[in-house]
Write a protein that holds these residues in place. Structure first.
Motif, PDB file in Angstrom:
ATOM      1  N   UNK A 135       0.836  -1.190   0.000  1.00 33.35           N
ATOM      2  CA  UNK A 135       0.000   0.000   0.000  1.00 33.35           C
ATOM      3  C   UNK A 135       0.872   1.243   0.000  1.00 33.35           C
ATOM      4  N   UNK A 136       0.558   2.164  -0.875  1.00 33.24           N
ATOM      5  CA  UNK A 136       1.327   3.398  -0.946  1.00 33.24           C
ATOM      6  C   UNK A 136       1.015   4.284   0.261  1.00 33.24           C
ATOM      7  N   UNK A 137       2.056   4.854   0.851  1.00 29.14           N
ATOM      8  CA  UNK A 137       1.859   5.790   1.954  1.00 29.14           C
ATOM      9  C   UNK A 137       1.298   7.094   1.397  1.00 29.14           C
ATOM     10  N   UNK A 138       0.401   7.755   2.151  1.00 26.83           N
ATOM     11  CA  UNK A 138      -0.114   9.036   1.668  1.00 26.83           C
ATOM     12  C   UNK A 138       0.994  10.076   1.635  1.00 26.83           C
ATOM     13  N   UNK A 139       0.861  11.053   0.762  1.00 28.43           N
ATOM     14  CA  UNK A 139       1.876  12.119   0.727  1.00 28.43           C
ATOM     15  C   UNK A 139       2.014  12.790   2.087  1.00 28.43           C
ATOM     16  N   UNK A 140       3.217  13.240   2.362  1.00 31.16           N
ATOM     17  CA  UNK A 140       3.515  13.868   3.648  1.00 31.16           C
ATOM     18  C   UNK A 140       2.530  14.985   3.966  1.00 31.16           C
ATOM     19  N   UNK A 141       2.211  15.810   2.970  1.00 24.33           N
ATOM     20  CA  UNK A 141       1.308  16.928   3.220  1.00 24.33           C
ATOM     21  C   UNK A 141      -0.075  16.440   3.648  1.00 24.33           C
ATOM     22  N   UNK A 142      -0.520  15.318   3.104  1.00 21.55           N
ATOM     23  CA  UNK A 142      -1.812  14.770   3.517  1.00 21.55           C
ATOM     24  C   UNK A 142      -1.784  14.340   4.977  1.00 21.55           C
ATOM     25  N   UNK A 143      -0.661  13.785   5.420  1.00 19.25           N
ATOM     26  CA  UNK A 143      -0.534  13.372   6.820  1.00 19.25           C
ATOM     27  C   UNK A 143      -0.570  14.605   7.728  1.00 19.25           C
ATOM     28  N   UNK A 144       0.155  15.658   7.345  1.00 21.52           N
ATOM     29  CA  UNK A 144       0.195  16.878   8.157  1.00 21.52           C
ATOM     30  C   UNK A 144      -1.172  17.561   8.186  1.00 21.52           C
ATOM     31  N   UNK A 145      -1.858  17.568   7.053  1.00 25.45           N
ATOM     32  CA  UNK A 145      -3.206  18.150   7.008  1.00 25.45           C
ATOM     33  C   UNK A 145      -4.158  17.350   7.888  1.00 25.45           C
ATOM     34  N   UNK A 146      -4.019  16.028   7.863  1.00 28.23           N
ATOM     35  CA  UNK A 146      -4.866  15.185   8.710  1.00 28.23           C
ATOM     36  C   UNK A 146      -4.593  15.438  10.183  1.00 28.23           C
ATOM     37  N   UNK A 147      -3.314  15.626  10.536  1.00 28.54           N
ATOM     38  CA  UNK A 147      -2.970  15.932  11.926  1.00 28.54           C
ATOM     39  C   UNK A 147      -3.603  17.246  12.349  1.00 28.54           C
ATOM     40  N   UNK A 148      -3.537  18.249  11.493  1.00 34.71           N
ATOM     41  CA  UNK A 148      -4.129  19.548  11.819  1.00 34.71           C
ATOM     42  C   UNK A 148      -5.639  19.432  11.946  1.00 34.71           C
ATOM     43  N   UNK A 149      -6.266  18.674  11.065  1.00 31.68           N
ATOM     44  CA  UNK A 149      -7.714  18.476  11.140  1.00 31.68           C
ATOM     45  C   UNK A 149      -8.107  17.786  12.442  1.00 31.68           C
ATOM     46  N   UNK A 150      -7.296  16.810  12.870  1.00 32.87           N
ATOM     47  CA  UNK A 150      -7.591  16.112  14.119  1.00 32.87           C
ATOM     48  C   UNK A 150      -7.486  17.054  15.315  1.00 32.87           C
ATOM     49  N   UNK A 151      -6.495  17.939  15.293  1.00 30.79           N
ATOM     50  CA  UNK A 151      -6.351  18.914  16.377  1.00 30.79           C
ATOM     51  C   UNK A 151      -7.571  19.835  16.405  1.00 30.79           C
ATOM     52  N   UNK A 152      -8.019  20.274  15.221  1.00 25.67           N
ATOM     53  CA  UNK A 152      -9.170  21.171  15.139  1.00 25.67           C
ATOM     54  C   UNK A 152     -10.454  20.480  15.599  1.00 25.67           C
ATOM     55  N   UNK A 153     -10.629  19.236  15.200  1.00 29.13           N
ATOM     56  CA  UNK A 153     -11.888  18.529  15.464  1.00 29.13           C
ATOM     57  C   UNK A 153     -11.955  17.896  16.850  1.00 29.13           C
ATOM     58  N   UNK A 154     -10.815  17.372  17.319  1.00 22.95           N
ATOM     59  CA  UNK A 154     -10.847  16.554  18.533  1.00 22.95           C
ATOM     60  C   UNK A 154      -9.947  17.060  19.650  1.00 22.95           C
ATOM     61  N   UNK A 155      -9.094  18.025  19.353  1.00 27.97           N
ATOM     62  CA  UNK A 155      -8.166  18.517  20.359  1.00 27.97           C
ATOM     63  C   UNK A 155      -6.836  17.789  20.294  1.00 27.97           C
TER      64      UNK A 155
END
Length: 199
Positions: A6-26
């Motif tokens: 399985x291909x790993x998601x691009x680094x920027x997608x991982x960082x965006x997901x981390x930021x979204x998690x902080x915004x949504x869940x703390x």
């Protein structure tokens, strides 16, 4: 490919997901396991790329700062008075409210920096330096146009950013009696009294 890795998601997608998690869940819900689940990677795979949670947080902050830096750059070159652009700079700087995700992340990274190595500290200093340089340039422009008093742009920028940081922390942590509108009013009064020509 069936049976392929399985291909790993691009680094920027991982960082965006981390930021979204902080915004949504703390920030407290942002674990390597939870982020890995979000992006379809194991926590071990994430650690292979980021080495530690500290590094993940710092890279996420750098990514978020890159986006803010682009926005700051656009507002600083737009038409209008230096004061109008300074107000826009302040508006961009101050958190949107309690638990603003960017400020939540900023506070965590700086808290962890007590034990950071010199390379990480240099990267954090680069983040702060970009905000400072842009503010110094804007102040110098306003002084040259006669909009601002003949202050030392570097010293005034240091004072203004310290004021902004202090108030912004109060907003980000939700300190009672301090909200975004109050902070913007306080900063506006400070600028009117100490910076505006003819005030």
């Amino acid at each position: 490919m069936a049976g392929g890795r399985r291909q790993a998601p691009p680094r920027e997608d991982v960082l965006a997901a981390a930021m979204d998690m902080i915004a949504d869940r703390g920030l407290e819900k942002l674990t390597m396991a939870a982020l890995g689940h979000e992006v379809g990677m194991s926590s071990g795979h994430l650690l292979y790329y980021f080495r530690s949670k500290d590094e993940l947080l710092l890279q996420t902050l750098e990514w978020s700062e890159g986006r803010l830096g682009a926005e700051r750059g656009r507002l600083l070159i737009r038409r209008g008075t230096a004061r109008e652009r300074l107000d826009a700079y302040v508006d961009l700087y101050v958190p949107t409210g309690h638990r603003d995700p960017h400020w939540t992340l900023w506070l965590e990274v700086w808290n962890r920096s007590q034990n950071a190595d010199e390379a990480a500290r240099d990267r954090q200093a680069a983040i702060e330096g970009a905000w400072h340089r842009d503010l110094v340039a804007l102040l110098a422009e306003g002084i040259s146009r006669g909009e601002f008093r003949a202050v030392d742009p570097d010293r005034f920028a240091a004072r203004l950013r310290s004021l902004l940081d202090g108030f912004s922390i109060h907003v980000a942590i939700g300190l009672r009696g301090t909200d975004r509108d109050q902070v913007l009013a306080h900063v506006g009064e400070f600028l009117a009294a100490d910076l505006l020509a003819g005030a």
